[in-house]
Structure formats: C-alpha cells, structure tokens
Design a protein around this motif. Structure first.
Motif, PDB file in Angstrom:
ATOM      1  N   TYR A 114       0.839  -1.210   0.000  1.00 43.99           N
ATOM      2  CA  TYR A 114       0.000   0.000   0.000  1.00 43.99           C
ATOM      3  C   TYR A 114       0.873   1.259   0.000  1.00 43.99           C
ATOM      4  O   TYR A 114       0.542   2.251  -0.652  1.00 43.99           O
ATOM      5  CB  TYR A 114      -0.917   0.021   1.220  1.00 43.99           C
ATOM      6  CG  TYR A 114      -1.825  -1.191   1.314  1.00 43.99           C
ATOM      7  CD1 TYR A 114      -2.718  -1.485   0.282  1.00 43.99           C
ATOM      8  CD2 TYR A 114      -1.785  -2.042   2.410  1.00 43.99           C
ATOM      9  CE1 TYR A 114      -3.549  -2.599   0.356  1.00 43.99           C
ATOM     10  CE2 TYR A 114      -2.610  -3.148   2.494  1.00 43.99           C
ATOM     11  CZ  TYR A 114      -3.482  -3.432   1.468  1.00 43.99           C
ATOM     12  OH  TYR A 114      -4.301  -4.521   1.549  1.00 43.99           O
ATOM     13  N   GLN A 127       1.971   1.635  -3.452  1.00 46.08           N
ATOM     14  CA  GLN A 127       0.834   1.989  -4.312  1.00 46.08           C
ATOM     15  C   GLN A 127       0.408   3.456  -4.131  1.00 46.08           C
ATOM     16  O   GLN A 127       0.157   4.169  -5.096  1.00 46.08           O
ATOM     17  CB  GLN A 127      -0.334   1.061  -3.977  1.00 46.08           C
ATOM     18  CG  GLN A 127      -1.583   1.282  -4.814  1.00 46.08           C
ATOM     19  CD  GLN A 127      -2.740   0.410  -4.302  1.00 46.08           C
ATOM     20  OE1 GLN A 127      -2.538  -0.571  -3.572  1.00 46.08           O
ATOM     21  NE2 GLN A 127      -3.954   0.771  -4.681  1.00 46.08           N
ATOM     22  N   ASN A 139     -10.466  -6.898   5.466  1.00 48.07           N
ATOM     23  CA  ASN A 139     -10.709  -5.645   4.735  1.00 48.07           C
ATOM     24  C   ASN A 139      -9.465  -4.772   4.707  1.00 48.07           C
ATOM     25  O   ASN A 139      -9.559  -3.551   4.869  1.00 48.07           O
ATOM     26  CB  ASN A 139     -11.862  -4.871   5.390  1.00 48.07           C
ATOM     27  CG  ASN A 139     -13.096  -5.724   5.530  1.00 48.07           C
ATOM     28  OD1 ASN A 139     -13.505  -6.375   4.574  1.00 48.07           O
ATOM     29  ND2 ASN A 139     -13.661  -5.758   6.722  1.00 48.07           N
ATOM     30  N   ASP A 147      -7.575  -3.861   2.314  1.00 47.55           N
ATOM     31  CA  ASP A 147      -7.575  -2.852   1.242  1.00 47.55           C
ATOM     32  C   ASP A 147      -8.370  -1.614   1.675  1.00 47.55           C
ATOM     33  O   ASP A 147      -7.947  -0.473   1.415  1.00 47.55           O
ATOM     34  CB  ASP A 147      -8.187  -3.415  -0.048  1.00 47.55           C
ATOM     35  CG  ASP A 147      -7.303  -4.510  -0.645  1.00 47.55           C
ATOM     36  OD1 ASP A 147      -6.168  -4.683  -0.147  1.00 47.55           O
ATOM     37  OD2 ASP A 147      -7.765  -5.181  -1.589  1.00 47.55           O
ATOM     38  N   ALA A 181      -6.381   0.353   4.165  1.00 48.26           N
ATOM     39  CA  ALA A 181      -5.330   1.144   3.502  1.00 48.26           C
ATOM     40  C   ALA A 181      -5.922   2.410   2.879  1.00 48.26           C
ATOM     41  O   ALA A 181      -5.278   3.469   2.885  1.00 48.26           O
ATOM     42  CB  ALA A 181      -4.649   0.300   2.433  1.00 48.26           C
ATOM     43  N   LYS A 182      -7.148   2.301   2.375  1.00 48.05           N
ATOM     44  CA  LYS A 182      -7.797   3.490   1.798  1.00 48.05           C
ATOM     45  C   LYS A 182      -8.053   4.541   2.886  1.00 48.05           C
ATOM     46  O   LYS A 182      -7.923   5.737   2.647  1.00 48.05           O
ATOM     47  CB  LYS A 182      -9.120   3.096   1.120  1.00 48.05           C
ATOM     48  CG  LYS A 182      -8.886   2.483  -0.252  1.00 48.05           C
ATOM     49  CD  LYS A 182     -10.175   2.059  -0.911  1.00 48.05           C
ATOM     50  CE  LYS A 182      -9.831   1.377  -2.247  1.00 48.05           C
ATOM     51  NZ  LYS A 182     -10.859   0.508  -2.733  1.00 48.05           N
TER      52      LYS A 182
END
Lengths: 292, 441
Positions: B106, B109, B320, B322, B325-326
C-alpha cells in the motif's frame, strides 16, 4: 435410560456441570498453562521457547522480587495485627451497645463497600502536599505532613497499608460481632456470678468461643495478602524506588510492561505454592484436632 | 401464482446480491481513547471520511488502554481491521508474532513514503517493510512565563551555567524552577532522562549507543544521569523537591506553572494546548524554547528529540485490509485537513508527521505553535535531532529507564550501576532481536 443417569447423585452433577465447565476454562486451564509458561521465555505474543528452570534462577537473583516478598511479609504482619486487634476491641464494645448499634456498624463497614479507587483518591487528597492536610498545616505555620507519605520511600508501604486497613477493618468488625452474638449468654451470667471483670470475660469466654471465626479471619488475611495489588497500584505503582512494591505488582510489571510473560508466570507459580503451603498448614492443624 | 412467486423471488435475490455487491466495505478501527479528543476525532476524521466517499464505511471505536485491549483480540485471531499502539516497540513484538500486516504494497501503491517525514516513515519499517505509521509526532521543549522573565530581567538559558544561574535566581524569588510531577504518569521520569541524554551526552552519542557502537556505561551517559540526579534531588528543580514531584499530577503542575508557582515547565509538545488555555485565564504571557544544551559534546545548536505518540497499523487477520489502507491514505492525503484536525486539538494530538510547508498553515495559527512546527521540520530535516526513549527503546530497557530512575534518586544505586543494568538489558534485547528501527544518522 440407565438408572444411574437419573439418580439424585447424577442430577446434582448436572446442576454443577455449568459451573465446573466455566471454572475449568476460566481458572483451571489458565492455571495449568501458567505452570507450563514458567518454563518458557514467552513475551505474550510470538514464539514460545523452552528455557528450563532459567526463570526460577533469575527469580532468586531478582532484587526487586526479594524486596517485594519482604514487603508482602510486612504487609501480612500488619494486617494480622492492627485491624484484627482494633476490630476485636470495637466488636466487643459494640456488643454492649443496645441502642444505635446499627449506626456504628454502618459507619465502620462503609469504607469496605467503597471501590478501592474511591478510597485511594480520598486518602491521596488528604495527604496531598498542596491541597491536603499538609497544605492546611503549612498555612497555619506548622511543618507537618508537608510531604505526602505515599511519596517518601520510608513511609510509602505503611501509608498504602494504612489506607487498605482503613477499608478492611470494618469487615472484620462485622464477622467478629456475628461470632460474639453466637456465644451463649449463660456463660457470661455465670462469669458475672463469679465476679469476672470485662477483660476476663473477653479473654476467657469471648475469645475461645469465637476461635473458629477468628482463625478463619486470619486465614483470609494471610491468603488475601498474597495477591494484594489494587491499593499499591493506584496509590504508588510500587514506588518510590520499589519501596512499596509487592509481589503482584512485580508480576504485573513483568507481564504487561516489560512483556516477560514467561517470567511473570514464574512469579505467579511461586505465589500459588505459597498459598498452597498456607492452606496445607491449616489443613494439618485441623487434622491435629484444632478447631480451625 | 407461480409467475408472481418467480417475480418476487427474483426481486428478492437481485436485491440481496445488489446489496452484497455494492455495500460499502466496513472497516473497524480501535483507537486509544482520550475524553478530550474523541468527539473531535469522531467528527473530523471518522464522520468526515464516511461523508466524503461511499466505498468504505469506517467505524471508529475508542478504547481505554488500547495495548491491553488489543493484545487478546489479536492473539485470538479476531480484533478490528485497524488498531493503534502506543509506539514502535509494540509493533516490533506484533510483527515478530505475525499479528500485524505489512503495509509495504500500500505504501508503494499510494506513495506514503513521499508524504511522510523521513524519520517518521522509517520508524515503522521493520525488516525492510512498513508495519506502522505514526499518528502523532512530538518532542521535548520547555515553556516559560514570559511576563515573569521580563519583569525580573531574566534571559532564557543556553547552557548548563546559565541554567544553574537562572535556577538560583528563580529559587531566590521563592518559586520553583520547573513545574512538574509524576503522580499521574509514573513513566514521565523517562522524559527527563531522555532530555539529559540528548542535551548532555548528545544525539550523536545516543545514536551510537542505540545501534550498539557505544556502551550506555560510557562516561557521558553516566554523567548525564548524575547531573539529572543532582538537579532533581540536591537542587529540587522540579516542584521544589523529589517527594512533591512524586505527588503532583497533570492538573497540579500545570496549575502551578500558570499561577507563578514555577517559572518554567519542561514537557513534551503535548503541553501546548493546556499551557495556552491556562495562561488564557491569567494576565501573564508564555512562550517556549528548545531545551538548552548542557554540554559542548551535545552540539552547538539545540536539538529536537524525535518521538512518535501512537501509531496506526492493519491487523494481519483483517479481511478488509484494502479498505483499511484506503482509510490511511485518505488521512495522509490532505495536509490542510490534517492541520485543521490537529489545530482543533491544540496541536497536542493527531499531529501527523507530514511534510508541511508554510503555505499549509491557517493564517490564524498561534505564531508560537507555528514556530514549533516549522523549526522542528527544519531541524529534523537537517539532521539536528535527538532520540526519545519511548520511540527508540525496546520494551525492557525502556521500562528500566523510568522504573529504576527512582532507585537512583533514592540513593539506593549509583548512576553507573543504573547504566550497567541498562546496558545489560540492551545486550539482551539485541540478542533477542527485539530492537526497534533507528534510521541512519
């Protein structure tokens, strides 16, 4: 259905089963686990390595542990004397009060029903160097209690014990009083005829007659003194300079601050054995015919 | 009849799958609770995040003593998707046990390394991968009563001689040199130890000791502890004497400082808010300075000790990750919003270690607080920084520093014996691979 499954004995076990089940998982299993963990260097999270008796060797080198054991012994001796003597005297005096006795019982018992945090905050405030008695005396030009006894290494342990005893002695008054009311009045009447003094009646009638309750209170005090924790934790955190550190505090510090769970388990095992010895000692006395 | 039933079932099934497919991913975050800041964090972070997007639904749960709460939850393989910890040394333990998820993919990214101050990013990197991000950064400074100093013609001190000379003048006026106390937080002793290490022994020597190139028993560290002992026990710099220092809590010493009981307050930057509030109720003015250098080997200019106050991580068992990370990326992506949040908390919490520039600040910010934020960023960027014990020490040596300092003050052990025990615990931590990362100096 086989008859033994519906016998009275079996039904008793059905009712006991939920308690035994919970006890096994909440008390027995962690206790056995703790016995195993004392042989490891587990930090509470990751890999568990077997270290043999290393933790026990470390325990005997640990100066804080030795200090804590000494403090626990002092603590136990204080609780076996001061609150016991005061509670015996007050309970005996209360038996002579016919009107308003309930009021006194309530007053003495009240600190016992307060949460430990409340008791501690009251006394911390009383001994506060700025807002408490020290500050008040200073305003009168008297240098008394200028420093909180909780903050001095010479007095910290005794000050914490004082607060705990203040909360505890009312409980002893109630159980001694209950014992004293069970003493047959005819014994006192006979003693009166013989011209016995109040002290003689207490020494030769009351005390022997309440011996089972009295000894039970001593056992409770000794056993409860081993895991004593909350008052020390709230008031001094074992300080200053470990001057009020007790064994349970040291265990907590090792397990939750230093993350030495294996070593903390070793301390826990030692506490367990100590309590086992106390209970065993009283069991032997009972076998020898002592009324305990 | 069958046709109606078919239509009904189709409708139900479509509604079910649509709900399952398009429902927002729920992310639960356990945060360290603080009664003063929880409502603001809920409103400006959690609610604001949910209002801005509908892909992830964030639920913030505020917990007392987060480390005690999170431990059993993680060990049982459950727990929240995201969680706070008190600092990097805890992350190291979680990482060893495989309880915390690597956020490296992450970070790559979303480009988190470019957004965070270098030292802050590195504090969460273990074995080359990112496991935690600081929620807050702080350092040690001292506040002083500016009005009092002006009235008496006192200058702020720059070296040991000036500190001791000023202390004598303050005491002659019947005041305490520094207001402080440990009744509310016993580990606060480590703040003082860290101050003396960094201003007497110096950050270069502390760094060398952290990475094992120097011994903690070297003279500069022992002398630093001896100087602290002298100032605490012999001189009574903190609230008059050792016993009073042990008796005063947060409210007591802040009140003492604001009411001229003491001339200065040596504390972390979390003291900004309460100092500003308390002095707002008096006619006195306040200001702050970095800690004076007490020995020439500590450098010529004051240094700022690096510290992270709490971290955020993703649970290794989270389904969860992802979404979590958001959430983190949303938090790190808007410097203006981040400054607004921490500003409303008096810059004492949620001061994210982002690369702020002058333009990011609200024009109404208190110039004293802005000076801290910009000076700290410049100093830490140019390498003029020190190290706090609670960010760079492993657990056991970290606890020893504050627990056993009392034993030195009590006179039961010497400063050398204290540092010998420190070295032994460091050796043990090094052997156990329990050290926390220290970025190259």
């Amino acid at each position: 259905m086989p008859k033994f499954l519906t016998s009275i004995n079996a039904i008793s076990w059905y009712f006991l089963f939920p308690v035994i089940f919970i006890h096994f998982f909440v008390v027995m299993f962690p206790s056995v686990l703790s016995l195993l963990l004392c042989l490891t260097d587990w930090n509470g999270f990751g890999r568990i390595n077997y270290v043999g008796l290393e933790n026990f060797q470390e325990l005997f080198r640990d100066r804080v542990f030795k200090k804590a054991v000494k403090h626990n012994i002092i603590w136990t001796v204080m609780f076996l004397t001061i609150p016991v003597i005061v509670a015996l005297i007050i309970a005996y005096l209360l038996t002579g009060i016919k009107r308003g006795q309930l009021f006194y019982r309530l007053v003495y018992f009240f600190p016992y029903i307060l949460a430990s945090i409340v008791n501690c905050l009251i006394w911390r405030y009383i001994f506060h160097p700025r807002h408490g008695l020290g500050g008040w005396f200073e305003n009168q030009g008297i240098d008394f209690l200028a420093k909180s006894p909780f903050a001095m290494k010479e007095t910290a342990l005794y000050a914490v014990a004082w607060v705990d005893m203040w909360h505890f002695w009312g409980f002893l008054v109630i159980i001694y009083l209950t014992g004293m009311y069970q003493v047959d009045d005819s014994l006192y009447e006979a003693a009166d005829i013989e011209g016995a003094t109040k002290f003689q009646k207490f020494r030769y009638i009351t005390l022997p007659m309440i011996r089972p309750i009295f000894v039970l209170s001593l056992i409770i005090i000794i056993i409860w003194s081993v895991p004593t924790f909350d008052y020390v934790y709230i008031l001094t955190m074992g300080g200053p300079a470990y001057s009020s550190e007790v064994v349970a505090n040291h265990l907590y510090s090792q397990a939750f601050q230093r993350m030495n769970v294996g070593y903390a388990s070793t301390i826990g095992v030692m506490m367990f054995f100590y309590v086992g010895i106390i209970v065993g000692f009283f069991a032997i006395l009972r076998r020898m015919g002592w009324e305990v | 009849m069958n046709k109606i039933l078919n239509i009904f079932l189709t409708f139900i099934l479509t509604a079910f799958f649509a709900t399952s497919t398009f429902a927002a991913t729920k992310v639960v975050w356990w945060m360290e609770s603080s009664a003063d800041t929880d409502p603001t964090v809920q409103e400006m972070m959690c609610d604001a995040f949910n209002a801005e997007q509908d892909e992830v639904e964030l639920e913030c749960v505020f917990k007392e003593d987060i480390n005690d709460t999170i431990r059993p939850a993680l060990l049982s393989g459950s727990g929240p998707d995201m969680f706070d910890t008190p600092g990097a040394s805890y992350i190291k333990i979680y990482q060893d046990a495989g309880l915390v998820k690597s956020m490296q993919e992450y970070a790559d990214q979303y480009g988190w390394q470019d957004k965070l101050l270098g030292w802050a990013y590195n504090s969460g990197v273990f074995d080359g991968e990112l496991y935690s991000i600081p929620k807050n950064y702080e350092t040690m400074i001292y506040f002083y009563n500016k009005t009092l100093f002006e009235e008496n013609g006192w200058s702020t001190p720059n070296n040991l001689e000036e500190v001791e000379s000023l202390a004598a003048k303050i005491k002659a006026k019947g005041m305490n040199v520094y207001a402080y106390g440990s009744a509310g937080w016993q580990p606060t002793h480590e703040h003082l130890v860290g101050n003396y290490f960094n201003t007497y022994a110096g950050p270069d020597n502390v760094y060398k000791a952290l990475i094992g190139e120097k011994k903690w028993t070297d003279p500069e560290f022992v002398e630093a502890i001896e100087l602290l002992r002298k100032h605490m026990v012999d001189e009574g710099y903190w609230s008059g004497d050792l016993e009073t220092y042990y008796s005063l809590d947060w409210d007591d010493f802040n009140n003492e400082f604001a009411t001229r009981g003491s001339a200065m307050l040596m504390i972390g930057t979390w003291g900004f808010n309460v100092t500003a509030t308390n002095f707002g109720e008096t006619s006195d003015d306040w200001d702050w300075n970095p800690l004076p250098i007490l020995n020439s080997q500590a450098g010529s200019a004051p240094n700022y000790q690096l510290a992270t106050g709490g971290t955020m991580s993703i649970n290794a068992a989270s389904k969860n990750a992802d979404g979590a990370a958001k959430v983190i990326d949303w938090i790190l992506s808007d410097k203006e919003r981040a400054l607004k949040v921490t500003g409303s908390l008096g810059y004492g919490a949620w001061l994210l270690p982002l690369k702020y520039t002058d333009a990011d600040f609200d024009p109404n910010i208190d110039p004293r607080q802005k000076r801290f934020l910009t000076e700290f960023a410049e100093a830490s960027d140019s390498g003029n920084y020190g190290y706090t014990t609670w960010t760079f020490y492993p657990n056991d040596p970290g606890v020893h520093i504050w627990k056993d300092m009392e034993v030195v003050w009590a006179g039961d052990i010497t400063p050398l014996e204290f540092m010998e025990e420190s070295q032994r615990l460091w050796d043990q931590a090094r052997a156990d691979d329990a050290l926390v990362p220290v970025g190259k100096r």
